[in-house]
Design an enzyme around this catalytic site. Structure first.
Site, mmCIF file in Angstrom:
data_model
loop_
_atom_site.group_PDB
_atom_site.id
_atom_site.type_symbol
_atom_site.label_atom_id
_atom_site.label_comp_id
_atom_site.label_asym_id
_atom_site.label_seq_id
_atom_site.Cartn_x
_atom_site.Cartn_y
_atom_site.Cartn_z
ATOM 1 N N SER A 62 0.885 -1.330 0.008
ATOM 2 C CA SER A 62 0.114 -0.010 0.179
ATOM 3 C C SER A 62 0.985 1.403 -0.022
ATOM 4 C CB SER A 62 -0.723 0.184 1.177
ATOM 5 O OG SER A 62 -1.405 1.343 1.559
ATOM 6 N N TYR A 66 -1.746 -1.084 10.383
ATOM 7 C CA TYR A 66 -1.744 -1.208 8.999
ATOM 8 C C TYR A 66 -0.472 -0.809 8.331
ATOM 9 C CZ TYR A 66 -3.506 -0.789 4.217
ATOM 10 O OH TYR A 66 -3.681 -0.867 2.914
ATOM 11 N N LYS A 87 2.218 -2.848 6.020
ATOM 12 C CA LYS A 87 2.515 -2.695 4.473
ATOM 13 C C LYS A 87 4.088 -2.476 4.255
ATOM 14 C CE LYS A 87 -1.534 -3.794 3.291
ATOM 15 N NZ LYS A 87 -1.974 -4.824 2.298
#
Length: 172
Positions: free
Chosen positions: A63, A76, A80
């Site tokens: 991401s 998160y 990533k």
């Protein structure tokens, strides 16, 4: 969560009181299990078949959050970023087997997953301010890159991350 499940989406969750260390640890472990550990295990599972064929190409999906963290999504973002390192490591390990490993780092792509960021017009306009190309991405914007990375045209590319982020800042 019930609203998302009502839309036919598979959703799991965990309680996280940020003031409790054990809740924070559980949240981080869950994110790393889903985003990093699962990716490593899936890659390990497909390698024997690629070895039988004599070559292969793995494309890991990270991401833009790996480069430009999203506020409030620390675990998160870290998971990533870990995928960028996993890509480099797997590329090194699998190159002798003629298996290439690259990574796609999408920016804000108009999907169900990201809909909370663009369903509201005002929020969508705020998100566009971070992009040089003042529009949200479409899944098709990523599909061509994945197709390229899996093709013979990319046979000399491994260990790289391609950002499809509309010009969102994307370097560590």
């Amino acid at each position: 969560m019930n609203i998302l499940q009502g839309e036919g989406l598979s959703v799991t969750g965990t309680v996280c009181h940020v003031g409790k260390a054990e809740d924070r640890e559980r949240l981080v472990a869950m994110v790393l299990d889903v985003n990093v550990k699962a990716t490593a295990l899936m890659t390990k599972a497909v390698v024997p078949e690629m070895e039988k064929r004599g070559s292969g190409s793995v494309v890991i999906v990270a991401s833009i959050g790996a480069f430009t963290p999203f506020p409030g999504l620390g675990p998160y973002n870290v998971s990533k970023t870990a995928l960028l390192g996993l890509t480099k490591n797997l590329a090194l390990e699998l190159a002798p087997k003629n298996i290439r490993v690259n990574c796609l780092a999408p920016g804000l792509i108009r999907t169900n997953f990201s809909s909370v960021l663009w369903k509201d017009k005002e929020r969508e306009d705020r998100m566009k301010e971070f992009m040089h190309i003042r529009r949200l991405g479409k899944p098709e914007d990523c599909a061509g890159i994945v197709s390229f990375l899996c093709s013979e045209d990319a046979s000399y590319i491994t260990g790289e991350t391609v950002v499809v982020g509309g010009g969102t800042p994307s370097r560590l």
